[in-house]
Design a protein around this motif. Structure first.
Motif, PDB file in Angstrom:
ATOM      1  N   VAL A   1      31.533 -80.555  -3.076  1.00 49.60           N
ATOM      2  CA  VAL A   1      32.092 -80.408  -1.734  1.00 49.60           C
ATOM      3  C   VAL A   1      32.563 -81.775  -1.222  1.00 49.60           C
ATOM      4  CG1 VAL A   1      31.585 -79.756   0.663  1.00 49.60           C
ATOM      5  CG2 VAL A   1      30.679 -78.378  -1.226  1.00 49.60           C
ATOM      6  N   GLU A   2      31.702 -82.782  -1.418  1.00 47.22           N
ATOM      7  CA  GLU A   2      32.013 -84.154  -1.002  1.00 47.22           C
ATOM      8  C   GLU A   2      33.298 -84.650  -1.679  1.00 47.22           C
ATOM      9  OE1 GLU A   2      29.509 -87.950  -2.056  1.00 47.22           O
ATOM     10  OE2 GLU A   2      28.244 -86.517  -0.969  1.00 47.22           O
ATOM     11  N   LYS A   3      33.347 -84.497  -3.007  1.00 44.16           N
ATOM     12  CA  LYS A   3      34.509 -84.961  -3.777  1.00 44.16           C
ATOM     13  C   LYS A   3      35.771 -84.185  -3.392  1.00 44.16           C
ATOM     14  CE  LYS A   3      33.623 -87.772  -7.539  1.00 44.16           C
ATOM     15  NZ  LYS A   3      32.873 -88.894  -7.032  1.00 44.16           N
ATOM     16  N   TYR A   4      35.617 -82.887  -3.135  1.00 43.29           N
ATOM     17  CA  TYR A   4      36.772 -82.084  -2.743  1.00 43.29           C
ATOM     18  C   TYR A   4      37.380 -82.651  -1.462  1.00 43.29           C
ATOM     19  CZ  TYR A   4      40.008 -78.457  -1.564  1.00 43.29           C
ATOM     20  OH  TYR A   4      41.182 -77.817  -1.263  1.00 43.29           O
ATOM     21  N   ASN A   5      36.533 -82.919  -0.490  1.00 43.46           N
ATOM     22  CA  ASN A   5      37.014 -83.427   0.795  1.00 43.46           C
ATOM     23  C   ASN A   5      37.637 -84.813   0.667  1.00 43.46           C
ATOM     24  OD1 ASN A   5      36.306 -81.078   2.178  1.00 43.46           O
ATOM     25  ND2 ASN A   5      34.210 -81.784   2.445  1.00 43.46           N
ATOM     26  N   GLU A   6      37.144 -85.609  -0.281  1.00 40.78           N
ATOM     27  CA  GLU A   6      37.696 -86.948  -0.521  1.00 40.78           C
ATOM     28  C   GLU A   6      39.050 -86.884  -1.220  1.00 40.78           C
ATOM     29  OE1 GLU A   6      35.073 -89.339  -2.974  1.00 40.78           O
ATOM     30  OE2 GLU A   6      33.479 -89.104  -1.474  1.00 40.78           O
ATOM     31  N   THR A   7      39.140 -86.034  -2.235  1.00 39.78           N
ATOM     32  CA  THR A   7      40.307 -86.078  -3.126  1.00 39.78           C
ATOM     33  C   THR A   7      41.345 -84.990  -2.878  1.00 39.78           C
ATOM     34  OG1 THR A   7      39.194 -84.746  -4.818  1.00 39.78           O
ATOM     35  CG2 THR A   7      38.938 -87.143  -4.971  1.00 39.78           C
ATOM     36  N   LYS A   8      40.969 -83.893  -2.202  1.00 43.51           N
ATOM     37  CA  LYS A   8      41.869 -82.755  -1.963  1.00 43.51           C
ATOM     38  C   LYS A   8      42.681 -82.398  -3.219  1.00 43.51           C
ATOM     39  CE  LYS A   8      41.239 -82.001   2.535  1.00 43.51           C
ATOM     40  NZ  LYS A   8      39.891 -81.549   2.767  1.00 43.51           N
ATOM     41  N   PRO A   9      41.977 -82.021  -4.295  1.00 43.19           N
ATOM     42  CA  PRO A   9      42.691 -81.698  -5.542  1.00 43.19           C
ATOM     43  C   PRO A   9      43.465 -80.386  -5.433  1.00 43.19           C
ATOM     44  CG  PRO A   9      40.395 -81.073  -5.722  1.00 43.19           C
ATOM     45  CD  PRO A   9      40.546 -81.766  -4.388  1.00 43.19           C
ATOM     46  N   ASP A  10      44.379 -80.170  -6.384  1.00 41.97           N
ATOM     47  CA  ASP A  10      45.148 -78.918  -6.413  1.00 41.97           C
ATOM     48  C   ASP A  10      44.261 -77.761  -6.858  1.00 41.97           C
ATOM     49  OD1 ASP A  10      47.849 -79.930  -5.809  1.00 41.97           O
ATOM     50  OD2 ASP A  10      47.550 -81.067  -7.661  1.00 41.97           O
ATOM     51  N   LEU A  11      43.215 -78.102  -7.624  1.00 44.08           N
ATOM     52  CA  LEU A  11      42.362 -77.065  -8.198  1.00 44.08           C
ATOM     53  C   LEU A  11      40.964 -77.605  -8.437  1.00 44.08           C
ATOM     54  CD1 LEU A  11      42.129 -74.231  -9.650  1.00 44.08           C
ATOM     55  CD2 LEU A  11      42.787 -75.407 -11.730  1.00 44.08           C
ATOM     56  N   VAL A  12      39.970 -76.715  -8.344  1.00 45.72           N
ATOM     57  CA  VAL A  12      38.590 -77.072  -8.676  1.00 45.72           C
ATOM     58  C   VAL A  12      38.124 -76.138  -9.782  1.00 45.72           C
ATOM     59  CG1 VAL A  12      36.225 -77.293  -7.812  1.00 45.72           C
ATOM     60  CG2 VAL A  12      38.152 -77.692  -6.255  1.00 45.72           C
TER      61      VAL A  12
ATOM     62  N   ALA B   1      28.866 -73.977  -2.951  1.00 46.36           N
ATOM     63  CA  ALA B   1      29.882 -75.028  -2.854  1.00 46.36           C
ATOM     64  C   ALA B   1      31.266 -74.407  -2.626  1.00 46.36           C
ATOM     65  CB  ALA B   1      29.876 -75.887  -4.115  1.00 46.36           C
ATOM     66  N   LEU B   2      31.558 -73.321  -3.337  1.00 47.12           N
ATOM     67  CA  LEU B   2      32.831 -72.612  -3.177  1.00 47.12           C
ATOM     68  C   LEU B   2      33.003 -72.167  -1.725  1.00 47.12           C
ATOM     69  CD1 LEU B   2      35.324 -70.854  -4.167  1.00 47.12           C
ATOM     70  CD2 LEU B   2      33.663 -69.071  -4.673  1.00 47.12           C
ATOM     71  N   LYS B   3      31.960 -71.556  -1.162  1.00 44.92           N
ATOM     72  CA  LYS B   3      32.028 -71.071   0.215  1.00 44.92           C
ATOM     73  C   LYS B   3      32.270 -72.219   1.195  1.00 44.92           C
ATOM     74  CE  LYS B   3      29.291 -66.893  -0.443  1.00 44.92           C
ATOM     75  NZ  LYS B   3      27.948 -66.301  -0.378  1.00 44.92           N
ATOM     76  N   GLU B   4      31.597 -73.353   0.964  1.00 50.88           N
ATOM     77  CA  GLU B   4      31.779 -74.515   1.846  1.00 50.88           C
ATOM     78  C   GLU B   4      33.187 -75.081   1.745  1.00 50.88           C
ATOM     79  OE1 GLU B   4      28.914 -77.823   2.109  1.00 50.88           O
ATOM     80  OE2 GLU B   4      27.406 -76.288   1.665  1.00 50.88           O
ATOM     81  N   ILE B   5      33.683 -75.184   0.515  1.00 59.05           N
ATOM     82  CA  ILE B   5      35.041 -75.708   0.307  1.00 59.05           C
ATOM     83  C   ILE B   5      36.061 -74.787   0.982  1.00 59.05           C
ATOM     84  CG2 ILE B   5      36.838 -76.095  -1.434  1.00 59.05           C
ATOM     85  CD1 ILE B   5      34.577 -77.237  -3.265  1.00 59.05           C
ATOM     86  N   LYS B   6      35.907 -73.482   0.774  1.00 59.89           N
ATOM     87  CA  LYS B   6      36.836 -72.510   1.367  1.00 59.89           C
ATOM     88  C   LYS B   6      36.743 -72.496   2.894  1.00 59.89           C
ATOM     89  CE  LYS B   6      39.136 -69.733  -0.839  1.00 59.89           C
ATOM     90  NZ  LYS B   6      40.540 -69.875  -1.277  1.00 59.89           N
ATOM     91  N   ALA B   7      35.549 -72.743   3.430  1.00 64.45           N
ATOM     92  CA  ALA B   7      35.378 -72.774   4.884  1.00 64.45           C
ATOM     93  C   ALA B   7      36.167 -73.949   5.473  1.00 64.45           C
ATOM     94  CB  ALA B   7      33.902 -72.890   5.244  1.00 64.45           C
ATOM     95  N   GLY B   8      36.146 -75.073   4.768  1.00 63.19           N
ATOM     96  CA  GLY B   8      36.859 -76.251   5.238  1.00 63.19           C
ATOM     97  C   GLY B   8      38.341 -76.229   4.920  1.00 63.19           C
ATOM     98  N   ASP B   9      38.696 -75.539   3.853  1.00 58.48           N
ATOM     99  CA  ASP B   9      40.086 -75.466   3.405  1.00 58.48           C
ATOM    100  C   ASP B   9      40.342 -74.086   2.799  1.00 58.48           C
ATOM    101  OD1 ASP B   9      42.601 -75.683   2.320  1.00 58.48           O
ATOM    102  OD2 ASP B   9      42.158 -77.388   1.027  1.00 58.48           O
ATOM    103  N   PRO B  10      40.753 -73.127   3.643  1.00 54.89           N
ATOM    104  CA  PRO B  10      40.963 -71.750   3.172  1.00 54.89           C
ATOM    105  C   PRO B  10      41.972 -71.630   2.026  1.00 54.89           C
ATOM    106  CG  PRO B  10      41.005 -71.847   5.565  1.00 54.89           C
ATOM    107  CD  PRO B  10      41.002 -73.268   5.078  1.00 54.89           C
ATOM    108  N   SER B  11      42.847 -72.624   1.871  1.00 49.17           N
ATOM    109  CA  SER B  11      43.846 -72.547   0.803  1.00 49.17           C
ATOM    110  C   SER B  11      43.360 -73.163  -0.516  1.00 49.17           C
ATOM    111  CB  SER B  11      45.135 -73.244   1.248  1.00 49.17           C
ATOM    112  OG  SER B  11      44.888 -74.639   1.386  1.00 49.17           O
ATOM    113  N   ALA B  12      42.117 -73.634  -0.537  1.00 48.12           N
ATOM    114  CA  ALA B  12      41.570 -74.264  -1.747  1.00 48.12           C
ATOM    115  C   ALA B  12      41.630 -73.307  -2.934  1.00 48.12           C
ATOM    116  CB  ALA B  12      40.126 -74.692  -1.503  1.00 48.12           C
ATOM    117  N   ALA B  13      42.035 -73.842  -4.084  1.00 53.28           N
ATOM    118  CA  ALA B  13      42.082 -73.045  -5.320  1.00 53.28           C
ATOM    119  C   ALA B  13      40.883 -73.423  -6.176  1.00 53.28           C
ATOM    120  CB  ALA B  13      43.379 -73.329  -6.069  1.00 53.28           C
ATOM    121  N   VAL B  14      40.033 -72.429  -6.463  1.00 51.56           N
ATOM    122  CA  VAL B  14      38.822 -72.684  -7.238  1.00 51.56           C
ATOM    123  C   VAL B  14      38.723 -71.670  -8.370  1.00 51.56           C
ATOM    124  CG1 VAL B  14      36.297 -72.875  -7.160  1.00 51.56           C
ATOM    125  CG2 VAL B  14      37.651 -73.522  -5.153  1.00 51.56           C
ATOM    126  N   ILE B  15      38.460 -72.176  -9.576  1.00 53.20           N
ATOM    127  CA  ILE B  15      38.190 -71.307 -10.718  1.00 53.20           C
ATOM    128  C   ILE B  15      36.728 -71.527 -11.082  1.00 53.20           C
ATOM    129  CG2 ILE B  15      38.655 -70.853 -13.166  1.00 53.20           C
ATOM    130  CD1 ILE B  15      41.534 -71.790 -12.714  1.00 53.20           C
TER     131      ILE B  15
END
Length: 120
Positions: free
Chosen positions: A40-51, A65-79
């Motif tokens: 979650v921390e790294k996602y917020n720092e780097t804003k990658p195209d995909l996780v 972690a997926l739920k937290e990332i999506k809560a902060g960025d609904p457009s986040a792409a996670v596999i």
């Protein structure tokens, strides 16, 4: 520009394997995380195209972690990635917003197919 990907897995060997598959195909590695909290921390720092996120990790599992990332960025792409036999978790991951799911042990083709499908 190369698509950036964040790799989250508690096994260093798995991260290395995924990184190898992705870099050989021209993807950029935004970073690596060994647990859900770091992810979650790294996602917020780097804003990658995909996780690419493992489900079973210490401190915070991949689904949290997926739920937290999506809560902060609904457009986040996670596999999500996980070992066989975790069907209930797979369903929860997809319902929580995961775009796809890869089963371990990985086949390079399957990893790339999922990544291409999600980020091109």
């Amino acid at each position: 520009m190369a698509k950036s990907i964040l790799i989250c897995d508690d096994a260093a060997f798995m991260r290395m394997m995924i990184k190898d598959i992705l870099t050989k195909s021209g993807y950029e590695i935004a970073g690596e995380a060994e647990n859900g909290a770091k992810a979650v921390e790294k996602y917020n720092e780097t804003k990658p195209d995909l996780v690419l996120m493992d489900i079973t990790m210490p401190e915070k599992d991949g689904i949290q972690a997926l739920k937290e990332i999506k809560a902060g960025d609904p457009s986040a792409a996670v596999i999500m990635c996980s070992a066989m036999g975790q069907q209930a978790m797979v369903i929860e991951a997809i319902q929580s917003g995961a775009k796809d799911f890869i089963v371990k042990p990985f086949q390079a083709e399957r990893v790339l197919e999922a990544v291409k499908k999600v980020v091109g």
